[in-house]
Design a protein around this motif. Sequence first.
Motif, PDB file in Angstrom:
ATOM      1  N   VAL A  38       0.835  -1.197   0.000  1.00 20.06           N
ATOM      2  CA  VAL A  38       0.000   0.000   0.000  1.00 20.06           C
ATOM      3  C   VAL A  38       0.877   1.256   0.000  1.00 20.06           C
ATOM      4  O   VAL A  38       1.674   1.462   0.917  1.00 20.06           O
ATOM      5  N   ARG A  39       0.717   2.081  -1.015  1.00 25.70           N
ATOM      6  CA  ARG A  39       1.519   3.308  -1.096  1.00 25.70           C
ATOM      7  C   ARG A  39       0.941   4.369  -0.167  1.00 25.70           C
ATOM      8  O   ARG A  39      -0.245   4.332   0.142  1.00 25.70           O
ATOM      9  N   HIS A  40       1.771   5.356   0.235  1.00 26.39           N
ATOM     10  CA  HIS A  40       1.316   6.354   1.215  1.00 26.39           C
ATOM     11  C   HIS A  40       0.073   7.108   0.757  1.00 26.39           C
ATOM     12  O   HIS A  40      -0.861   7.320   1.531  1.00 26.39           O
ATOM     13  N   ASP A  41       0.011   7.461  -0.524  1.00 22.10           N
ATOM     14  CA  ASP A  41      -1.136   8.259  -0.974  1.00 22.10           C
ATOM     15  C   ASP A  41      -2.408   7.404  -1.088  1.00 22.10           C
ATOM     16  O   ASP A  41      -3.529   7.914  -0.970  1.00 22.10           O
ATOM     17  N   GLU A  42      -2.205   6.110  -1.268  1.00 25.17           N
ATOM     18  CA  GLU A  42      -3.336   5.186  -1.301  1.00 25.17           C
ATOM     19  C   GLU A  42      -3.984   5.121   0.083  1.00 25.17           C
ATOM     20  O   GLU A  42      -5.207   5.138   0.238  1.00 25.17           O
ATOM     21  N   LEU A  43      -3.131   5.052   1.074  1.00 26.26           N
ATOM     22  CA  LEU A  43      -3.601   4.983   2.447  1.00 26.26           C
ATOM     23  C   LEU A  43      -4.352   6.269   2.814  1.00 26.26           C
ATOM     24  O   LEU A  43      -5.418   6.250   3.433  1.00 26.26           O
ATOM     25  N   ASP A  44      -3.792   7.370   2.403  1.00 27.87           N
ATOM     26  CA  ASP A  44      -4.385   8.667   2.693  1.00 27.87           C
ATOM     27  C   ASP A  44      -5.798   8.772   2.122  1.00 27.87           C
ATOM     28  O   ASP A  44      -6.753   9.141   2.814  1.00 27.87           O
ATOM     29  N   VAL A  45      -5.945   8.370   0.883  1.00 30.87           N
ATOM     30  CA  VAL A  45      -7.256   8.510   0.257  1.00 30.87           C
ATOM     31  C   VAL A  45      -8.241   7.475   0.829  1.00 30.87           C
ATOM     32  O   VAL A  45      -9.432   7.743   0.981  1.00 30.87           O
ATOM     33  N   ALA A  46      -7.727   6.313   1.232  1.00 33.31           N
ATOM     34  CA  ALA A  46      -8.597   5.312   1.864  1.00 33.31           C
ATOM     35  C   ALA A  46      -9.166   5.869   3.170  1.00 33.31           C
ATOM     36  O   ALA A  46     -10.353   5.694   3.472  1.00 33.31           O
ATOM     37  N   TRP A  47      -8.344   6.556   3.919  1.00 34.28           N
ATOM     38  CA  TRP A  47      -8.838   7.152   5.170  1.00 34.28           C
ATOM     39  C   TRP A  47      -9.821   8.289   4.910  1.00 34.28           C
ATOM     40  O   TRP A  47     -10.759   8.496   5.664  1.00 34.28           O
ATOM     41  N   LYS A  48      -9.603   9.021   3.832  1.00 28.79           N
ATOM     42  CA  LYS A  48     -10.539  10.122   3.521  1.00 28.79           C
ATOM     43  C   LYS A  48     -11.939   9.586   3.295  1.00 28.79           C
ATOM     44  O   LYS A  48     -12.930  10.204   3.667  1.00 28.79           O
TER      45      LYS A  48
END
Length: 485
Positions: free
Chosen positions: A428-438
């Motif tokens: 999981v890439r950092h920006d993927e994680l970020d958008v998943a949390w959004k």
Amino acid sequence: ELKDNSIIIVLGASGDLAKKKTFPALFGLYRQGFLPRDVKIVGYARTKMDQEEFYKRETSYIKNPNDDPDTAKAIEAFKGFSSYLAGGYEDGESFDKLNKYLEEIESKYQSKERNRIFYLALPPSVFIPVAKNLKEHCYVAKNGINRIIIEKPFGKDLDSARELLSSVKQYWTEEETFRIDHYLGKEMVKNLLVLRFANIATGAAWDKNSISNVQITFKEPFGTEGRGGYFDEFGIIRDILQNHLLQVLSILTMERPVSFSAEDIRDEKVKVLRAIPPIERSDCLLGQYVAANGKPGYLDDDTVPPNSVCPTFAATTLWIHNPRWEGVPFILKAGKALNEAKVEVRIQFKDVTQGIFKDIARNELVIRIQPSEAVYLKLNAKTPGLYTRAIPTEMDLTYKRRFTDAKIPEAYEALILDALKGDHSNFVRHDELDVAWKIFTPILHWIEGRQGQVPKPVTYPYGSRGPKELDAFIQKYGYKRSGDL
Ligand code: BG6
């Protein structure tokens, strides 16, 4: 490619995850000839134990039910390149000792190359100090690589995830970091890319013109027994939907990546996730199991706080605002203590134009992730015989029947091998994680009562199909069972 002279350091070596998943996967890789030449495994944890005690734990979940002598020999060999060191997680001295220990192993390697893969099977509370200490005390500055493999939970909401990410980033680059979502290592999840992009037939029907609704379902037949303390802090949405099911959704719906490279794939996943707005409250159904069939309810678990309203079941509907998917509901649903163990993707196609045949059931493409991996397409065919009537039947690709000799790898085997090779595709890439949390943070905050009243989950009996409200919830989004026609 695999690096010779690699040491895999498993931190949290006395814990459950290491025992149940990491070590058996490492053994599986070894057994199949996939570990680097001259690999060493070092277990590290706080618990003081001698090597024998460690070997016992290390191999306790490795299966050899028939006492096969080759497997027994392989287990002995596996122990032969494993060892254990006890030490703390917070103090630098312990990590100096670990570093010395690793240097001693490395001094016996013939070449100067030193490769260290740190696998953190650790609770989140020690995660940041360990990441820091490893960088400051155990990092190979030249002639080698350093990698860090980390496991969820990656925070609890958008802000805490960002904080965690940026703390780790001070020490470890994205290139060096491998964030595990073990669903990405599952055979049928990896198969999605092939099913979609190696077939013109699936590709053509893969959009709002043909598809009515999609369900991604996770069912487990047991409750939180003994794990209630952890679970209650996180709940089913963080445990399953926000990570495992959303990952499946992103691969299912992304555009075709330019290539099969890790960054091209993850670029497309992020792009589709960014087209999903935060989930609406009205698109949620929350449940909690109660005692039934001689099994305890969630609140009967001693490790769960009394009156907890933590959901053990959730169905949420997501919408993707792009030209391919506008208007198609994606229902993610997951529950503990249900009637069966099953994870599947169910794509329901639209009705055919009525007129020629009557009461035609909709086509459905089902990708069963587990158990018994399968892809099957429900379609209508003529009843065999001297008259013409359409009946629903199936085109069935059940793996154990079609690929009779194939061994389906464990998710952790696939992922650890990728990490050893340096391939980020299934991490999981950092920006993927970020958008998943959004996508999930607003409803998580709502559930926790940060926006006023706490929503009370509906109840469902242990061992049932889920809340009785579920059927109506799914039908609201256009799902039709064959019988609903
Ligand atoms: C984990 C969850 O991530 O996934 C567990 O924390 C869950 O609660 C598990 O049981 C399910 O994984 P699998 O591979 O058994 O489907």
